[in-house]
Design a protein around this motif. Structure first.
Motif, PDB file in Angstrom:
ATOM      1  N   GLY B  41       0.819  -1.209   0.000  1.00  0.00           N
ATOM      2  CA  GLY B  41       0.000   0.000   0.000  1.00  0.00           C
ATOM      3  C   GLY B  41       0.852   1.258   0.000  1.00  0.00           C
ATOM      4  O   GLY B  41       0.652   2.168  -0.814  1.00  0.00           O
ATOM      5  N   PHE B  42       1.822   1.325   0.900  1.00  0.00           N
ATOM      6  CA  PHE B  42       2.711   2.487   0.926  1.00  0.00           C
ATOM      7  C   PHE B  42       3.478   2.630  -0.393  1.00  0.00           C
ATOM      8  O   PHE B  42       3.657   3.732  -0.905  1.00  0.00           O
ATOM      9  CB  PHE B  42       3.711   2.379   2.083  1.00  0.00           C
ATOM     10  N   ALA B  43       3.935   1.499  -0.923  1.00  0.00           N
ATOM     11  CA  ALA B  43       4.692   1.540  -2.176  1.00  0.00           C
ATOM     12  C   ALA B  43       3.850   2.147  -3.296  1.00  0.00           C
ATOM     13  O   ALA B  43       4.317   3.012  -4.048  1.00  0.00           O
ATOM     14  CB  ALA B  43       5.180   0.139  -2.554  1.00  0.00           C
ATOM     15  N   MET B  44       2.597   1.711  -3.394  1.00  0.00           N
ATOM     16  CA  MET B  44       1.739   2.208  -4.473  1.00  0.00           C
ATOM     17  C   MET B  44       1.369   3.677  -4.231  1.00  0.00           C
ATOM     18  O   MET B  44       1.340   4.480  -5.154  1.00  0.00           O
ATOM     19  CB  MET B  44       0.462   1.368  -4.576  1.00  0.00           C
ATOM     20  N   ASN B  57      12.725   4.308  -8.338  1.00  0.00           N
ATOM     21  CA  ASN B  57      13.451   4.616  -7.115  1.00  0.00           C
ATOM     22  C   ASN B  57      12.582   4.415  -5.874  1.00  0.00           C
ATOM     23  O   ASN B  57      13.007   3.834  -4.881  1.00  0.00           O
ATOM     24  CB  ASN B  57      13.965   6.051  -7.199  1.00  0.00           C
ATOM     25  N   ILE B  58      11.349   4.874  -5.937  1.00  0.00           N
ATOM     26  CA  ILE B  58      10.489   4.779  -4.747  1.00  0.00           C
ATOM     27  C   ILE B  58      10.084   3.330  -4.493  1.00  0.00           C
ATOM     28  O   ILE B  58       9.973   2.896  -3.343  1.00  0.00           O
ATOM     29  CB  ILE B  58       9.267   5.729  -4.857  1.00  0.00           C
ATOM     30  N   GLY B 137       8.004   8.453   1.936  1.00  0.00           N
ATOM     31  CA  GLY B 137       7.211   9.373   1.138  1.00  0.00           C
ATOM     32  C   GLY B 137       7.666  10.821   1.278  1.00  0.00           C
ATOM     33  O   GLY B 137       7.750  11.563   0.298  1.00  0.00           O
ATOM     34  N   ALA B 138       7.978  11.205   2.500  1.00  0.00           N
ATOM     35  CA  ALA B 138       8.300  12.612   2.764  1.00  0.00           C
ATOM     36  C   ALA B 138       9.630  13.044   2.149  1.00  0.00           C
ATOM     37  O   ALA B 138       9.843  14.222   1.879  1.00  0.00           O
ATOM     38  CB  ALA B 138       8.320  12.866   4.273  1.00  0.00           C
ATOM     39  N   VAL B 139      10.513  12.091   1.933  1.00  0.00           N
ATOM     40  CA  VAL B 139      11.846  12.438   1.437  1.00  0.00           C
ATOM     41  C   VAL B 139      12.000  12.085  -0.038  1.00  0.00           C
ATOM     42  O   VAL B 139      13.110  12.141  -0.589  1.00  0.00           O
ATOM     43  CB  VAL B 139      12.931  11.709   2.253  1.00  0.00           C
ATOM     44  N   ALA B 140      10.880  11.740  -0.666  1.00  0.00           N
ATOM     45  CA  ALA B 140      10.917  11.247  -2.036  1.00  0.00           C
ATOM     46  C   ALA B 140      11.530  12.261  -2.993  1.00  0.00           C
ATOM     47  O   ALA B 140      11.467  13.460  -2.783  1.00  0.00           O
ATOM     48  CB  ALA B 140       9.501  10.902  -2.495  1.00  0.00           C
ATOM     49  N   GLU B 141      12.120  11.766  -4.036  1.00  0.00           N
ATOM     50  CA  GLU B 141      12.558  12.515  -5.213  1.00  0.00           C
ATOM     51  C   GLU B 141      13.819  13.335  -5.027  1.00  0.00           C
ATOM     52  O   GLU B 141      14.203  14.094  -5.907  1.00  0.00           O
ATOM     53  CB  GLU B 141      11.435  13.429  -5.722  1.00  0.00           C
ATOM     54  N   ARG B 142      14.493  13.220  -3.853  1.00  0.00           N
ATOM     55  CA  ARG B 142      15.720  13.996  -3.720  1.00  0.00           C
ATOM     56  C   ARG B 142      16.733  13.360  -2.786  1.00  0.00           C
ATOM     57  O   ARG B 142      17.881  13.777  -2.735  1.00  0.00           O
ATOM     58  CB  ARG B 142      15.398  15.416  -3.239  1.00  0.00           C
ATOM     59  N   ILE B 143      16.356  12.335  -2.027  1.00  0.00           N
ATOM     60  CA  ILE B 143      17.296  11.783  -1.057  1.00  0.00           C
ATOM     61  C   ILE B 143      18.214  10.761  -1.726  1.00  0.00           C
ATOM     62  O   ILE B 143      17.822  10.074  -2.666  1.00  0.00           O
ATOM     63  CB  ILE B 143      16.543  11.132   0.134  1.00  0.00           C
TER      64      ILE B 143
END
Lengths: 404, 404, 404
Positions: B41-44, B57-58, B137-143
């Motif tokens: 669920g979190f992944a989707m 990446n996610i 989720g909160a750190v997505a796309e840049r960590i």
């Protein structure tokens, strides 16, 4: 051994009672979770059938149906369906707003120690919302969101609980000897009839039917979504049928599981064959609809049928599915996901099949199916017509073409 | 009857005990499987919220979180959370590496016959991994991937088990009378705080906030993925809350199910209304976040609340969700999936709601929430800052723009 | 207390017996539903690995496999696998067509009160269909649909039940002391061998291998589908392994759950590391295949292994996965989803690991693995060769290039 003391006896009895109670109650709650998953199944199924521009709209509708369904069933649906005492000769009753523990409530005696009051409420609430979800596919791509949500609210919280009371609430149909394990009539004829009424009131999507009688295939379906939807629905159906036994009685629930598996599988084979006969190619959509059709058809009698009868019932209905879908198109009732075929006709066949393949009275089954159909037809038409005359049912042509 | 023989009595007692034990234990294991599904669920959910270039990446991060989480919780997390004896006044303890059957272990007496040692381990291990997933989720796309995985490892295997010990391991918070059924504080404040710290340390994504104070909508969300994610999370939440009862006690688990359903549904309605009031349109993303917010908010008290209170708690928090998401954007804390709003603020509200709507002490709830928040804040900041100073936290601008 | 009356005693015994029976039986049915979900898992996994043009074809194949599998297992597979009496020295037997309650059937004594006849049928039917599903990935993108479905039918309904009888039906392997909890050999070597045979008979996809020995990456995988598939398979694996205990015995089923979680997680870490060593980058596909490999490898001994052994077994096989996948490519066996690596080699390793890490005889494990491999090899080759010589196995080059 010395004589058993009273304390020893009572302690032993308490453990044994609690163990059986826990096993039964847990079974129903696990079934509740499976039925919950059917809402994601319906959402994916319908998202796969609509044009990409309408996917967000259909996901929104399916999300709202389960949320509104749970809340309104809590507010008064449950009270209408399980009034506790008979009123009006078993036709209508009301046990009060909200879900309140009945006076003198004792969980061990409430339902013979099979489940608690809260289990009954939440299992039935999940069920109620599935009836409304059936509608959302049939009215896809053209209905006004507000009108849909209002219609849904009335259907889940008033119409479905009233007919549900007739049988599951121990009303007049139950007393007649009607049999419908998990709702070929109570859920599928109910939801399917409402879907039919709304599809007729709405009229077909623009561009679906040509003047010359030909039909346009409007876009390519998203088949992975449809497949995911059908597998999730089948997954949930084990809870839908298995939970409807209302206990974990080993012999019955295991037979229900076997029938549920065989019914879906044979529906697929039936639909595959007749779609191949018609179109000379393998048709994934029809095969998947055949699974759903087979499942609807064995839902009424999953506890009574033999495996061989279940296979016949699913297979036979699967054979009809491609023709029925086409028939609704011929009479220009535009149902983008085939909900009317699968749920209304499948539910009717499943209800009557119990009268054919088991000892249950064919006539009583017919009376039950017709009365639920008729009541839902009138109720849906009234609500639909009032909405049509006030808010309006359809979005504008421009909006329909741009996507919802 | 002749006197019962000792053998007959003992055989009878054994069957009854084993039956109750099996029913309780199976309930927890079924709940474990549902909690496992929350990871998908979190992944989707997160895959639906990030730019298409960052989806792989996610997915990779979410796959690693559950795998690393399970293994490190096995290696020492479990020993930190359930040290067996108190140490340091209930603030910190360690029961040893790995999951080893305690000496003199007897499955029937281990947890009053409710579950085995292995059940406790695996149920808690699944739980632990969810706290870490909240961060991703909160750190997505840049960590940087390595920094994220190292941070996750410390969070799941050290930070979360220590605060978890305070309450679930029978440490000082448990002794104070704190109440948190399934982790509004222990999971959601914990994970939400770590998410907040890391989002602040990382800073916003490039191009998210303009000089003039306006905010860019960076790409179109994949809403089917988000919807699938939320439905799977709701599905798993029944196991999350239901399993936290730690037995199949019929009255309690069934009430927990009803509350879990009503909390999510009322959160959706609240968020729908306030998003409509703000944006003058129906907002699927906010509605789905409202479901999650409602669920987080009823998680602490799902066993104690009345349905009416649960509906109020979920609805009220749902109303706040769109404003809170906006507020975090105003102070330029960039949280692509709204995890801080849903988990941190929702967890705080849920914890305090138990102090408002039940007999549990408001003050104790406040103390618990603040202490878990403060400990996690300091711990996360330390680990995050060390990573920032050594490996670095962020990918390069070029990499961020190209996709991870 | 007065003496217990006979009636009191019998009533008490009946409640206790029924409670235990219900708990055990419900456990297996819940496991059945989880195994059902593996079919959606396989469908998504394979849909993610094939070219977009072949997605509908692969979904169709996976839909048909479960439907044909359930029906043919009903028709004669169940009778072949559980003939009831030994025939031909435990090598082959047949108990009759269909699933018919045995004469003198008593549900409480049928399987020591652990499950009913119908539970055995439906749990085993779901299992049988998974063996066939393993094949569909390996033959993707080039097999003729009819040939695939005919091959599947023979595999599920004849080949798998015969080898299944050797062990699960209490045939000669069971008598030797072979151990395979949930089918590292019986399911995974069986399905993996059939996959290997068909991949060899079919030959590689056009354009996969170049003259100069290099390999073409033919298209970009749909990684969200692959990830969803693997998570659903892991989800289902809890039922696959947990249900194979054949009762809800608390100590055993909970340990099986812990091992199943740790095996998958350690497989991921192993594959991640060795893929990184080889390709110098994180590889999501290999990591996900590592999860599956780890799961296959702990399936035979999930009830006997220690957690530490399970972690080693999963991790070690995870390390091998990237090399094994490459090895099959080197010898030009084209297996689009890596099924041969994961299932055949993983199943072999898992079977032998029981002989290494537990008291079970290494030699007996080897005999079992080799005999199932050899029988399935010969059977699959015969059926595959007959199909090759009659209907043909491959689609035309044009069709392969256009998509199925």
């Amino acid at each position: 051994m010395e004589n058993l003391t009273v304390e020893q006896y009572e302690q032993l009895k308490e453990i044994a009672d609690l163990a059986l109670f826990s096993a039964n109650n847990a079974w129903l709650l696990n079934a509740t979770v499976l039925v919950f998953m059917m809402h994601l199944g319906f959402a994916m199924l319908e998202a796969g059938f609509v044009a990409p521009k309408n996917i967000i709209n259909i996901l929104f509708k399916n999300t709202m149906v389960i949320c509104i369904g749970l809340l309104t069933y809590y507010l008064f649906g449950f009270g209408l369906m399980y009034p506790g005492d008979e009123y009006a000769g078993g036709f209508f009753g009301f046990g009060g707003f909200g879900a309140n523990l009945p006076e003198g409530y004792n969980s061990l005696t409430y339902a013979k120690g099979n489940y608690t009051y809260w289990t009954e409420f939440i299992f039935q609430a999940m069920f109620a919302a599935t009836a409304a979800t059936i509608v959302s596919g049939a009215v896809a791509e053209r209905i006004k969101l507000e009108s849909f949500l209002i219609f849904t609210t009335f259907l889940v919280s008033i119409c479905y609980p009233i007919t549900g009371f007739w049988f599951w609430g121990q009303g007049w149909l139950a007393k007649l000897g009607f049999h419908d394990l998990a709702g070929s009539t109570m859920i599928h004829i109910s939801g399917g009839t409402a879907a039919l009424v709304m599809a007729v009131l709405l009229g077909p999507r623009h561009g679906k039917y040509n003047e010359d009688g030909t039909i346009n295939q409007m876009y390519v379906n998203n088949l992975p979504f449809v497949a995911v939807g059908v597998f999730l629905l089948w997954f949930g159906w084990f809870g839908f049928n298995g939970g409807s036994v209302l206990s974990a009685a080993p012999e019955t629930v295991s037979k229900v599981f076997a029938i549920t598996a065989l019914g879906g599988a044979s529906g697929a084979i039936g639909a595959l064959i007749s779609a191949y006969a018609r179109f000379k190619q393998y048709d994934l959509v029809m095969t998947l609809n055949g699974i759903l059709g087979g499942l609807v058809a064995i839902t009424a009698g999953a506890d009574l049928l033999t495996p061989a009868a279940a296979i016949f019932i699913g297979f036979f209905f699967g054979l009809l599915v491609p023709y029925l879908v086409h028939m609704f198109d011929l009479i220009r009732i535009d149902d983008p996901v085939g909900a009317t075929t699968v749920h209304l006709i499948g539910g009717l066949w499943g209800t009557m099949a119990v009268g054919i393949f088991t000892d249950v009275s064919f006539l009583v089954q017919l009376v039950g199916a017709i009365c639920v159909f008729a009541f839902t037809l009138v109720f849906s038409f009234l609500i639909g017509y009032i909405l049509l005359a006030t808010l309006g049912l359809r979005v504008t042509v421009e909006k329909e073409e741009a996507g919802l």
